[in-house]
Write an enzyme that holds these catalytic residues in place. Structure first.
Site, PDB file in Angstrom:
ATOM      1  N   ASP A 295      -9.058  -8.612 -17.904  1.00  0.00           N
ATOM      2  CA  ASP A 295      -9.281  -9.783 -18.766  1.00  0.00           C
ATOM      3  C   ASP A 295      -7.949 -10.193 -19.383  1.00  0.00           C
ATOM      4  OD1 ASP A 295      -9.938 -11.620 -20.685  1.00  0.00           O
ATOM      5  OD2 ASP A 295     -11.294 -10.316 -21.806  1.00  0.00           O
TER       6      ASP A 295
ATOM      7  N   HIS B 280       0.828  -1.207   0.000  1.00  0.00           N
ATOM      8  CA  HIS B 280       0.000   0.000   0.000  1.00  0.00           C
ATOM      9  C   HIS B 280       0.864   1.258   0.000  1.00  0.00           C
ATOM     10  CE1 HIS B 280      -3.633   2.121   0.020  1.00  0.00           C
ATOM     11  NE2 HIS B 280      -4.305   1.446   0.935  1.00  0.00           N
TER      12      HIS B 280
END
Length: 459
Positions: free
Chosen positions: A402, A154
């Site tokens: 994808d 993070h």
């Protein structure tokens, strides 16, 4: 059971810049542990596709780490609890795994033990200089379904930066090339304090103050001991629009706001969540409560940041003083107004003041956001009962990931830590305006919360 078949170190496919990357104040404030995400893909009928998926992911990851080379580096501690990135091309880590389970056995993919097993683990007991900043675990299920679980430091990314990276990786995996306007911008010094030494804060930064405790308590030790559990809630487009209408139909004069535009989906659903959480906790009417929100300020700065800026561009904001009794007795617009007030506070001037405030700290660790995965060094402020943390992922384009075998059927957090009141609001894969909510609450409150959440919906 999940069985790890192999572990690979993935380095950039071409030589990349070597040196130290200075981090911004926003990066310094983030937890230095990793954000865990899962991407679930349904089974395909193409057996050849199954066998080449992992190799495709490895190859495309190696290629995307060229423009995103800081993710192949390592963090190093410097003065005042701060960090810097050594761009040294040590690489990311990719694990190939297999599970005897079927996708439908995972239910709604709530972040529980079965989901945690799909996530690559970071050895937080080792020196930070040894941690990969990106780890990926690709797990194939017996039914042919697939889980790509990622953990990213993070310190390096927020939601938008992570989404841009994932979509660039997926584009390369599909055999396409990145356009010039899709390249990341790595100079994080443009988000450092503009003043040396930092100017005194120009505002009262209540987001850095301790949140309210339960009445009659001097600390949160008792609350932290209570068992918590997680839930996934589905909210239809009609329910979302009903809440928006409810929030906007009865104006509340008790909150002063700059703008008068209608409340957003997020403001409406978050205010409903806040009220239902408080109602389920059944605290005294005089109990103070506040919500922590995370605001992306890319477009709030003047001038705005470069479109490809890669790093953290978020700061926390919190609602002003509020008590349970007012929150529950007044119309939904009261809670929504409190959220709007906190959001509107984040102007260019306020953000710059917050950056100066962070830069002025001798030890930024005292301000660092909550850590997780058992990697606590400085215990963060407890954001649970009587408070909540409600984060929006509604507009993050995670469903574009994808790799050539279709879009994911689910994207969500793989862990919700042990933080009571921590909530994520996400778009559903249907892309029809419906939402998915993942939250953790104290177990004794969860059933009541679910009951209130749906019963109090406008129909």
């Amino acid at each position: 059971m999940v069985y790890v078949k192999s572990t690979s170190s993935i380095i950039p496919s071409k030589p990349t810049p070597v040196g130290v990357l200075r981090l911004s104040e926003c990066d310094q404030r983030m937890q230095w542990t990793h954000i865990p995400l899962i991407f679930i893909y349904k089974a395909t009928d193409d057996n050849n596709e199954k066998t080449k998926t992992v190799e495709t992911l490895k190859d495309s990851l190696s290629r995307v780490l060229v423009p995103y080379y800081p993710l192949a580096g390592r963090l190093h501690w410097i003065h005042g609890g701060r960090l810097e990135v050594h761009c040294n091309a040590k690489g990311a880590q990719l694990l190939e795994a297999y599970s005897e389970a079927k996708l439908d056995e995972l239910g709604d993919f709530a972040p529980m033990k079965a989901i945690e097993d799909l996530v690559p683990k970071v050895d937080y007991g080792s020196p930070i200089e040894d941690w990969p900043l990106l780890l990926v675990q690709v797990t194939r299920f017996s039914c042919g379904g697939l889980c790509v679980a990622t953990v990213m430091s993070h310190t390096m990314v927020d939601g938008w930066s992570a989404a841009k990276f994932f979509n660039a990786w997926a584009k390369l995996a599909r055999g396409n090339e990145l356009e010039e306007n899709e390249m990341p911008f790595h100079d994080r010094t443009i988000l450092r304090s503009l003043h040396e030494p930092p100017m005194p804060p120009r505002f009262e930064h209540i987001e850095f103050t301790k949140p309210p405790l339960r009445l009659g308590h001097t600390d949160a030790k008792e609350e932290k001991k209570k068992e918590t559990c997680v839930a996934i809630l589905e909210v239809t487009k009609e329910q979302v629009e009903g809440l928006r209408k409810k929030a906007n139909e009865i104006p509340c004069q008790d909150v002063e706001m700059v703008s008068t535009r209608p409340y957003s989906r997020y403001e409406a659903i978050a205010s409903h969540l806040w009220r239902c959480i408080c109602k389920a906790r059944a605290n005294d009417n005089s109990q103070p409560t506040r919500v922590t929100l995370v605001i992306d300020f890319r477009s709030r700065l003047k001038p705005s940041l470069p479109p490809g800026y890669f790093g953290n561009t978020v700061l926390q904001t919190v609602t002003s003083k509020c008590v349970h009794g007012d929150l529950l007795a007044k119309p939904l617009s009261y809670a929504a107004g409190k959220l709007r007030e906190a959001i509107e506070r984040m102007t260019d001037e306020y953000i710059r003041s917050a950056l100066d405030f962070i830069a002025s700290q001798k030890d930024v660790g005292a301000l660092r956001c909550g850590l997780h995965n058992g990697a606590h060094t400085n215990p963060p402020n407890y954001l649970g009962n009587p408070n909540a943390s409600i984060i929006s992922w509604i507009n993050l384009p995670f469903y574009g990931m994808d790799y050539g075998c279709g879009k994911p059927i689910y994207v969500g957090p793989a862990l919700l830590n042990d933080d009571d009141g921590k909530t994520y609001i996400m778009s559903s894969p249907a892309a029809d305006g419906s939402l998915i909510i993942a939250l953790r609450l104290q177990t004794e409150c969860m059933n009541s919360f679910k009951k209130f959440f749906y019963e109090d919906m406008p129909w």
